[in-house]
Design an enzyme around this catalytic site. Structure first.
Site, PDB file in Angstrom:
ATOM      1  N   ASN A  34       8.776  -6.880   4.045  1.00 25.04           N
ATOM      2  CA  ASN A  34       8.704  -5.692   3.195  1.00 25.04           C
ATOM      3  C   ASN A  34       9.912  -4.810   3.528  1.00 25.04           C
ATOM      4  O   ASN A  34      10.447  -4.870   4.617  1.00 25.04           O
ATOM      5  CB  ASN A  34       7.382  -4.960   3.486  1.00 25.04           C
ATOM      6  CG  ASN A  34       7.272  -3.594   2.826  1.00 25.04           C
ATOM      7  OD1 ASN A  34       6.920  -2.611   3.470  1.00 25.04           O
ATOM      8  ND2 ASN A  34       7.549  -3.517   1.553  1.00 25.04           N
ATOM      9  N   GLY A  35      10.340  -4.023   2.546  1.00 28.81           N
ATOM     10  CA  GLY A  35      11.409  -3.063   2.792  1.00 28.81           C
ATOM     11  C   GLY A  35      12.653  -3.330   1.986  1.00 28.81           C
ATOM     12  O   GLY A  35      13.321  -4.336   2.207  1.00 28.81           O
TER      13      GLY A  35
ATOM     14  N   PRO B 253       0.842  -1.201   0.000  1.00 29.46           N
ATOM     15  CA  PRO B 253       0.000   0.000   0.000  1.00 29.46           C
ATOM     16  C   PRO B 253       0.873   1.244   0.000  1.00 29.46           C
ATOM     17  O   PRO B 253       1.791   1.359   0.814  1.00 29.46           O
ATOM     18  CB  PRO B 253      -0.786  -0.118   1.313  1.00 29.46           C
ATOM     19  CG  PRO B 253       0.055  -0.995   2.189  1.00 29.46           C
ATOM     20  CD  PRO B 253       0.787  -1.923   1.281  1.00 29.46           C
TER      21      PRO B 253
ATOM     22  N   HIS C   7       7.582  -4.453   7.805  1.00 26.63           N
ATOM     23  CA  HIS C   7       8.586  -3.613   7.146  1.00 26.63           C
ATOM     24  C   HIS C   7       9.836  -3.687   8.017  1.00 26.63           C
ATOM     25  O   HIS C   7       9.814  -3.243   9.168  1.00 26.63           O
ATOM     26  CB  HIS C   7       8.087  -2.175   7.022  1.00 26.63           C
ATOM     27  CG  HIS C   7       8.995  -1.295   6.225  1.00 26.63           C
ATOM     28  ND1 HIS C   7       8.527  -0.257   5.452  1.00 26.63           N
ATOM     29  CD2 HIS C   7      10.345  -1.283   6.061  1.00 26.63           C
ATOM     30  CE1 HIS C   7       9.551   0.354   4.861  1.00 26.63           C
ATOM     31  NE2 HIS C   7      10.671  -0.261   5.235  1.00 26.63           N
TER      32      HIS C   7
ATOM     33  N   LYS D 183       0.120  -4.499   9.202  1.00 23.45           N
ATOM     34  CA  LYS D 183       1.404  -4.145   8.578  1.00 23.45           C
ATOM     35  C   LYS D 183       2.119  -3.214   9.543  1.00 23.45           C
ATOM     36  O   LYS D 183       1.616  -2.150   9.893  1.00 23.45           O
ATOM     37  CB  LYS D 183       1.212  -3.474   7.224  1.00 23.45           C
ATOM     38  CG  LYS D 183       2.535  -3.228   6.490  1.00 23.45           C
ATOM     39  CD  LYS D 183       2.309  -2.751   5.061  1.00 23.45           C
ATOM     40  CE  LYS D 183       3.642  -2.693   4.308  1.00 23.45           C
ATOM     41  NZ  LYS D 183       4.510  -1.600   4.761  1.00 23.45           N
TER      42      LYS D 183
ATOM     43  N   CYS E 163       3.048   3.544   9.051  1.00 29.90           N
ATOM     44  CA  CYS E 163       3.259   4.841   8.402  1.00 29.90           C
ATOM     45  C   CYS E 163       3.816   5.853   9.392  1.00 29.90           C
ATOM     46  O   CYS E 163       3.258   6.042  10.474  1.00 29.90           O
ATOM     47  CB  CYS E 163       1.948   5.360   7.812  1.00 29.90           C
ATOM     48  SG  CYS E 163       2.131   6.949   6.960  1.00 29.90           S
TER      49      CYS E 163
ATOM     50  N   GLN F  52      -6.469  -1.282   3.176  1.00 30.70           N
ATOM     51  CA  GLN F  52      -5.682  -0.892   4.349  1.00 30.70           C
ATOM     52  C   GLN F  52      -6.364   0.263   5.059  1.00 30.70           C
ATOM     53  O   GLN F  52      -6.661   1.297   4.459  1.00 30.70           O
ATOM     54  CB  GLN F  52      -4.250  -0.491   3.997  1.00 30.70           C
ATOM     55  CG  GLN F  52      -3.444  -0.242   5.280  1.00 30.70           C
ATOM     56  CD  GLN F  52      -2.017   0.177   5.064  1.00 30.70           C
ATOM     57  OE1 GLN F  52      -1.766   1.258   4.556  1.00 30.70           O
ATOM     58  NE2 GLN F  52      -1.081  -0.677   5.459  1.00 30.70           N
TER      59      GLN F  52
ATOM     60  N   GLY G 220       7.181  -2.444  -2.857  1.00 30.38           N
ATOM     61  CA  GLY G 220       6.499  -1.170  -3.010  1.00 30.38           C
ATOM     62  C   GLY G 220       7.024  -0.406  -4.207  1.00 30.38           C
ATOM     63  O   GLY G 220       6.602  -0.607  -5.337  1.00 30.38           O
ATOM     64  N   ARG G 221       7.987   0.470  -3.952  1.00 36.97           N
ATOM     65  CA  ARG G 221       8.494   1.338  -5.024  1.00 36.97           C
ATOM     66  C   ARG G 221       9.061   0.551  -6.195  1.00 36.97           C
ATOM     67  O   ARG G 221       8.895   0.947  -7.351  1.00 36.97           O
ATOM     68  CB  ARG G 221       9.560   2.273  -4.456  1.00 36.97           C
ATOM     69  CG  ARG G 221       8.995   3.379  -3.592  1.00 36.97           C
ATOM     70  CD  ARG G 221      10.090   4.092  -2.819  1.00 36.97           C
ATOM     71  NE  ARG G 221      10.680   3.216  -1.811  1.00 36.97           N
ATOM     72  CZ  ARG G 221      11.831   3.461  -1.191  1.00 36.97           C
ATOM     73  NH1 ARG G 221      12.515   4.547  -1.495  1.00 36.97           N
ATOM     74  NH2 ARG G 221      12.276   2.632  -0.268  1.00 36.97           N
TER      75      ARG G 221
END
Length: 342
Positions: free
Chosen positions: A208-209, A14, A168, A136, A97, A67, A230-231
């Site tokens: 993630n990460g 997300p 993450h 998350k 976040c 999410q 993600g990116r």
């Protein structure tokens, strides 16, 4: 059967301002198997705001997870009940976040400091949800010692009934680092996430990460249950076309680029007809042809030209035509590059 009961999972993370419904529709054309996530939607916005605009999505997006952002169990319960009418495949709570706006509302990564509250939220959401409820999170925040706080956090989530935990593998520094810096500067600790999986073999744990490509994704999947990009997936969307084969073992094959072009043109026409603009769709497609001859012209057309008044879906066809698709990608590690090398 839940997607969390079907083996290893690949997910697109997300991302606020990025993974909107148009992005997700595009990504689904590239991978039929990847789990897609919405942008974070705040529970208060769902309760008091334009629900249809916030929650509606295309039937093609499934499997897709919603999410949520929030820290009030009662509000989250109401948001989950409202979202049930929109038939998401999963509800995910954002505990990662680090933005100032999110902190001021007391949710996101700052909730790592109050795991008992997060557990209350998860338990309450589980009572009213017919689909998996997941978390998350980060490995910790600020001066917390991840080796100490993460095991306790996970144990509380499991006790509350969380169906999966996506981690993450970085701390979040809530003071002194911007959200962008928080994605890059705190060091990654993949080994800690691996350890959490070893210590919780029955719990679905995804990582993630900093994961840049599918080779790295496969390496992580030898230690954990799921991998989330993600990116890397957004900025080089072409790698999503390899997910179904590389991660899920489906038969290999090149995408039907003409069908993709036609599908996105038809979709863009629907968006424009409903009052949207072409660049609402094309801005998510800019990273598709990395490594292909003609990709620069493709990017130029879909970014700058798509914002001009009166431009229609035919621009997508013009952009695709600028790319030497038959020549394939020269990017190392891509199927086309492998064929050329062979």
């Amino acid at each position: 059967m839940s997607h969390y009961q079907q083996g290893k999972l690949f997910a697109v993370a997300p991302m606020i301002d990025w993974t909107d419904r148009h992005c997700r529709f595009f990504h689904r054309q590239l991978s039929s198997r990847a789990l897609l996530f919405t942008e974070m939607v705040v529970a208060d916005a769902i309760i008091h705001g334009p629900r249809e605009r916030l929650l509606s999505h295309h039937a093609a997006e499934h499997p897709v997870a919603l999410q949520l952002g929030g820290s009030d169990p009662k509000k989250l319960v109401e948001a989950v009940r409202i979202a049930a009418d929109f038939a998401y495949d999963e509800i995910n709570l954002n505990v990662g976040c680090p933005s100032d706006r999110v902190q001021s509302a007391t949710f996101g990564a700052c909730l790592m400091r109050t795991p008992e509250l997060v557990a209350d939220c998860i338990a309450a959401m589980k009572q009213v949800s017919d689909v998996p409820v997941t978390v998350k999170c980060r490995i910790g925040v600020d001066d917390q010692q991840p080796e100490a706080v993460l095991p306790d956090f996970l144990a509380r989530m499991v006790m509350a009934g969380a169906d999966a935990i996506w981690i993450h593998a970085r701390k979040a520094w809530l003071q002194g680092l911007s959200p962008k810096e928080n994605r890059d500067i705190p060091p990654l600790d993949y080994d800690l996430v691996y350890r959490m999986k070893r210590e919780n073999p029955e719990v679905f744990i995804g990582i993630n990460g900093g994961i840049a490509d599918l080779d790295q994704a496969r390496a992580h999947l030898s230690h954990v249950d799921g991998v989330m990009l993600g990116r890397a997936a957004y900025q080089n969307a072409g790698l999503l076309a390899e997910v179904d084969h590389a991660i899920y073992g489906d038969a290999p094959g090149d995408p039907d680029w003409q069908q993709l072009c036609d599908t996105m043109m038809a979709y863009a026409a629907e968006v424009i007809l409903s009052g949207g603009r072409l660049n609402h769709v094309t801005r998510h497609m800019v990273g598709l042809f990395q490594g292909f001859a003609g990709a620069r012209r493709y990017r130029q057309l879909l970014s700058s030209e798509a914002t001009k008044p009166g431009i229609g879906p035919e621009l997508i066809a013009e952009a695709f035509a600028a790319v030497d698709i038959a020549g394939g990608s020269k990017t190392a590690g891509s199927p086309a590059a492998d064929r050329l090398a062979g």
